[in-house]
Enzyme design. Structure first.
Site, short mmCIF file in Angstrom:
data_model
loop_
_atom_site.label_atom_id
_atom_site.label_comp_id
_atom_site.label_asym_id
_atom_site.label_seq_id
_atom_site.Cartn_x
_atom_site.Cartn_y
_atom_site.Cartn_z
N LEU A 95 0.74 -1.09 -0.04
CA LEU A 95 -0.15 0.12 -0.09
C LEU A 95 1.06 1.27 0.01
O LEU A 95 0.30 2.38 -0.40
CB LEU A 95 -1.06 -0.01 1.26
CG LEU A 95 -2.12 -1.11 1.27
CD1 LEU A 95 -2.92 -1.20 2.63
CD2 LEU A 95 -2.99 -0.68 -0.02
N GLU A 137 5.14 -7.67 6.57
CA GLU A 137 4.71 -6.68 7.38
C GLU A 137 5.70 -6.65 8.61
O GLU A 137 5.86 -5.33 8.99
CB GLU A 137 3.29 -7.10 8.24
CG GLU A 137 2.08 -6.99 7.16
CD GLU A 137 1.89 -6.02 6.14
OE1 GLU A 137 2.33 -4.88 6.36
OE2 GLU A 137 1.32 -6.06 5.09
N HIS A 140 8.12 -4.16 7.50
CA HIS A 140 7.87 -2.64 7.63
C HIS A 140 8.40 -2.30 9.13
O HIS A 140 8.69 -1.40 9.35
CB HIS A 140 6.13 -2.49 7.57
CG HIS A 140 6.11 -2.28 5.97
ND1 HIS A 140 6.56 -1.44 5.51
CD2 HIS A 140 5.07 -3.01 5.33
CE1 HIS A 140 5.64 -1.17 4.27
NE2 HIS A 140 4.97 -2.56 4.12
ZN ZN Z 1 3.92 -3.27 2.57
#
Ligand code: ZN
Length: 174
Positions: A95, A137, A140
């Site tokens: 995203l 994730e 991140h």
């Molecule tokens: Zn991502």
């Protein structure tokens, strides 16, 4: 309920290391709720890490929406404790890097340890899409983006693609 702004590259905050969650109170629940609102509002997202919405804490929400069924998963302070020698290549998107997709190689299976909303420690083994998503994730939380695994040339292409699509969006909004 609030939908938060998702940071996109080249925002430097995406490269920061997030801090461990120590308070398992109402404010944590609130952040998680807003993260799900943001994830669902994105339309095509299946996972979101807190640093993507400018909150530098180790929080991840995932909903693969497999077979059209919602199954929200919350990971506080997730950590990979074991990963398989077997690797697999799958196409990934993010995203924070809208419109760009690339093949990324990762371990097929991972064992993960995390806290639930109340701080209770949980362990689980993941395969398939959930394994890919949780690895993406957790990256991140450590300031790593999937394009960091690519060649300089491909990474530059990703930056250009995002820049171009943002320019287009800006032109549309008077
Ligand atoms: Zn991502």
């Amino acid at each position: 309920m609030s939908v938060l702004e998702i940071l996109t590259i080249p925002d430097k905050r995406l490269k920061h290391n997030s801090s461990t969650v120590k308070n398992f109170g109402e404010s944590l629940k609130h952040i998680v709720q807003n993260m799900f609102d943001t994830l669902y509002a994105s339309g095509n997202g299946i996972g979101l890490a807190a640093p993507q919405v400018g909150i530098e804490k180790r929080i991840v929400v995932i909903d693969l929406k497999e077979d059209g069924k919602s199954s929200p998963k919350i990971f506080i302070n997730p950590k990979i404790i074991n990963s398989s020698k077997d690797h697999a290549i799958n196409e990934e998107g993010c995203l924070s890097i809208p419109g760009y997709y690339a093949d990324i190689e990762r371990p097929k299976f991972v064992d993960v340890e995390w806290n639930d909303l109340k701080g209770k420690k949980i362990e689980g083994s993941f395969s398939g899409l959930l394994s890919i998503c949780i690895q993406h994730e957790i990256d991140h939380l450590n300031g790593i983006l999937f394009i960091d695994y690519l060649s300089n040339l491909k990474r530059r292409r990703a930056y250009e693609k995002v820049k171009k699509s943002q320019k287009k969006n800006n032109e549309k909004t008077p």
